[in-house]
Design a protein around this motif. Structure first.
Motif, PDB file in Angstrom:
ATOM      1  N   UNK A 157       0.794  -1.242   0.109  1.00  0.00           N
ATOM      2  CA  UNK A 157      -0.142  -0.177   0.299  1.00  0.00           C
ATOM      3  C   UNK A 157       0.745   1.264  -0.009  1.00  0.00           C
ATOM      4  N   UNK A 158       1.968   1.213   1.168  1.00  0.00           N
ATOM      5  CA  UNK A 158       2.748   2.339   0.753  1.00  0.00           C
ATOM      6  C   UNK A 158       3.741   2.531  -0.469  1.00  0.00           C
ATOM      7  N   UNK A 159       3.903   1.552  -0.960  1.00  0.00           N
ATOM      8  CA  UNK A 159       4.625   1.133  -2.416  1.00  0.00           C
ATOM      9  C   UNK A 159       3.797   2.085  -3.162  1.00  0.00           C
ATOM     10  N   UNK A 160       2.456   1.472  -3.319  1.00  0.00           N
ATOM     11  CA  UNK A 160       1.541   2.666  -4.301  1.00  0.00           C
ATOM     12  C   UNK A 160       1.736   3.818  -4.142  1.00  0.00           C
ATOM     13  N   UNK A 161       0.981   4.507  -2.965  1.00  0.00           N
ATOM     14  CA  UNK A 161       1.123   6.039  -2.739  1.00  0.00           C
ATOM     15  C   UNK A 161       2.565   6.386  -2.756  1.00  0.00           C
ATOM     16  N   UNK A 162       3.927   6.026  -2.758  1.00  0.00           N
ATOM     17  CA  UNK A 162       4.953   6.809  -2.880  1.00  0.00           C
ATOM     18  C   UNK A 162       5.018   7.156  -4.618  1.00  0.00           C
ATOM     19  N   UNK A 163       5.085   5.740  -5.272  1.00  0.00           N
ATOM     20  CA  UNK A 163       5.115   5.705  -6.589  1.00  0.00           C
ATOM     21  C   UNK A 163       3.783   6.864  -7.397  1.00  0.00           C
ATOM     22  N   UNK A 164       3.433   7.248  -6.868  1.00  0.00           N
ATOM     23  CA  UNK A 164       2.236   7.313  -7.174  1.00  0.00           C
ATOM     24  C   UNK A 164       1.905   9.284  -7.068  1.00  0.00           C
ATOM     25  N   UNK A 165       2.775   9.174  -5.715  1.00  0.00           N
ATOM     26  CA  UNK A 165       3.112  10.511  -5.567  1.00  0.00           C
ATOM     27  C   UNK A 165       4.381  11.096  -6.337  1.00  0.00           C
ATOM     28  N   UNK A 166       5.238  10.266  -6.499  1.00  0.00           N
ATOM     29  CA  UNK A 166       6.332  10.872  -7.481  1.00  0.00           C
ATOM     30  C   UNK A 166       5.407  10.933  -8.886  1.00  0.00           C
ATOM     31  N   UNK A 167       4.832   9.851  -9.519  1.00  0.00           N
ATOM     32  CA  UNK A 167       4.449  10.655 -10.606  1.00  0.00           C
ATOM     33  C   UNK A 167       3.316  11.165 -10.651  1.00  0.00           C
ATOM     34  N   UNK A 168       2.334  12.306  -9.789  1.00  0.00           N
ATOM     35  CA  UNK A 168       2.413  13.517  -9.636  1.00  0.00           C
ATOM     36  C   UNK A 168       3.072  14.513  -9.842  1.00  0.00           C
ATOM     37  N   UNK A 169       4.635  13.923  -8.802  1.00  0.00           N
ATOM     38  CA  UNK A 169       5.309  15.615  -8.819  1.00  0.00           C
ATOM     39  C   UNK A 169       6.347  15.048  -9.311  1.00  0.00           C
ATOM     40  N   UNK A 170       6.447  13.866 -10.019  1.00  0.00           N
ATOM     41  CA  UNK A 170       7.262  14.175 -11.886  1.00  0.00           C
ATOM     42  C   UNK A 170       6.600  15.046 -12.782  1.00  0.00           C
ATOM     43  N   UNK A 171       5.333  15.133 -13.300  1.00  0.00           N
ATOM     44  CA  UNK A 171       4.522  15.854 -13.305  1.00  0.00           C
ATOM     45  C   UNK A 171       4.666  17.306 -13.385  1.00  0.00           C
ATOM     46  N   UNK A 172       4.311  17.809 -12.572  1.00  0.00           N
ATOM     47  CA  UNK A 172       4.118  18.824 -11.831  1.00  0.00           C
ATOM     48  C   UNK A 172       5.645  19.655 -12.267  1.00  0.00           C
ATOM     49  N   UNK A 173       6.847  18.882 -11.554  1.00  0.00           N
ATOM     50  CA  UNK A 173       8.597  19.423 -11.651  1.00  0.00           C
ATOM     51  C   UNK A 173       8.197  19.294 -13.763  1.00  0.00           C
ATOM     52  N   UNK A 174       8.067  18.330 -14.549  1.00  0.00           N
ATOM     53  CA  UNK A 174       8.144  18.510 -16.002  1.00  0.00           C
ATOM     54  C   UNK A 174       7.436  20.015 -16.469  1.00  0.00           C
ATOM     55  N   UNK A 175       6.286  20.482 -16.134  1.00  0.00           N
ATOM     56  CA  UNK A 175       4.879  21.625 -16.284  1.00  0.00           C
ATOM     57  C   UNK A 175       5.560  22.365 -15.819  1.00  0.00           C
ATOM     58  N   UNK A 176       6.670  22.768 -14.199  1.00  0.00           N
ATOM     59  CA  UNK A 176       7.315  23.727 -14.154  1.00  0.00           C
ATOM     60  C   UNK A 176       8.898  24.086 -14.596  1.00  0.00           C
ATOM     61  N   UNK A 177       9.263  22.843 -14.846  1.00  0.00           N
ATOM     62  CA  UNK A 177      10.816  23.207 -14.815  1.00  0.00           C
ATOM     63  C   UNK A 177      11.016  23.353 -16.760  1.00  0.00           C
ATOM     64  N   UNK A 178      10.782  22.284 -17.302  1.00  0.00           N
ATOM     65  CA  UNK A 178      10.866  21.609 -19.172  1.00  0.00           C
ATOM     66  C   UNK A 178      11.267  23.023 -19.892  1.00  0.00           C
TER      67      UNK A 178
END
Length: 294
Positions: free
Chosen positions: A265-286
């Motif tokens: 459960x925690x693995x899914x939450x952390x990896x899912x959070x990184x998917x969302x966080x990574x998308x935000x980082x891409x939109x802000x920095x690319x």
């Protein structure tokens, strides 16, 4: 009158053929999805044309699996009968997923930006989404192929048991998808950090190498200091390793984990959070242009 138009940038065709049926026949460019598929095919062909890169990409985790499984061959203490090859198949699979996504995209996009490939692509009618779709197809293809080769090698050479039921493969599947998605997005984001193509490898490889050591890829998880485990827990590689250990190791081996369980459960939450966080980082920095282009 039908319009026939060809856009070629970095050998990427975006064509509308006269006399063809569908959107192309009305003079419109193909959509982002169609162009993304074409771009993905081109990315894959270009990848395999670089023989040294392709060989190194697929051989690296297999060679390291061979070295570590041979050096630490035998049953691991307190792991419920789990062997070192089982442990390192899981670890190298996770590292391979991050290598074909985070490392590959971080370096290649930085080089393309420095060589002004991205700037030329941005000036064409090709939708920006098509470029990223092409990269996604490349990452999925190379990630799946590298994982398959690693599992076949581990199974044939070290007799590592693969999941015997649907549940095990489904677990493997969602960890793979979330892991490669989050790492790919992080790779796109970090590609904006290097100031030049020459510095791209150093900027991207160093944090990846550090994460491999503090996430339980090369060193057994129960041998790492607590502070390293804490730092590694902030990043996706540690959780991919842990989840894949749950797939390939016996259930009793969960005693090696800091929490004494696989924590899916925690693995899914952390990896899912990184998917969302990574998308935000891409939109802000690319950026499509390098810093020197203004």
């Amino acid at each position: 009158m039908a319009v026939s138009r060809t856009v070629t940038t970095n050998s990427v065709p975006a064509q509308t053929g006269s006399g063809a049926s569908g959107p192309e026949s009305s003079g419109r460019l193909p959509g982002a999805w169609s162009l993304g598929l074409l771009r993905g095919g081109l990315e894959i062909r270009q990848f395999f044309r670089r023989n040294e890169q392709a060989i190194f990409t697929f051989a690296f985790p297999i060679v390291f699996l061979f070295l570590f499984a041979t050096i630490f061959d035998g049953t691991m203490k307190g792991a419920g009968g789990a062997t070192a090859p089982q442990y390192y198949v899981a670890s190298m699979t996770a590292a391979g997923i991050m290598s074909t996504s985070f490392q590959s995209l971080g370096i290649s996009i930085a080089i393309e930006r420095d060589e002004k490939v991205l700037r030329r692509l941005r000036g064409t009618p090709m939708p920006p989404a098509a470029y990223f779709l092409g990269k996604i197809w490349l990452v999925l293809f190379t990630g799946l192929l590298e994982t398959a080769l690693l599992l076949v090698f581990g199974s044939l050479v070290y007799d590592v048991s693969l999941p015997s039921d649907l549940t095990g493969w489904l677990t493997f599947g969602w960890i793979f998808v979330l892991g490669i998605t989050g790492c790919a997005l992080l790779g796109i984001a970090i590609s904006s950090v290097p100031k030049s193509a020459q510095s791209a490898s150093s900027v991207v490889v160093l944090p990846f190498l550090v994460l491999e050591f503090i996430s339980g890829v090369y060193i057994l998880i129960d041998a790492l200091p607590n502070w390293m485990l804490t730092v590694g827990a902030f990043f996706p590689l540690k959780w991919m390793c842990q989840g894949l250990r749950g797939v390939f190791l016996p259930h009793a081996a969960a005693a090696l984990e800091p929490a004494g369980s696989w924590e899916y459960g925690r693995i899914a939450l952390v990896l899912g959070a990184w998917c969302i966080g990574g998308l935000v980082l891409c939109l802000l920095t690319f950026r499509w242009k390098s810093r020197t282009d203004g």
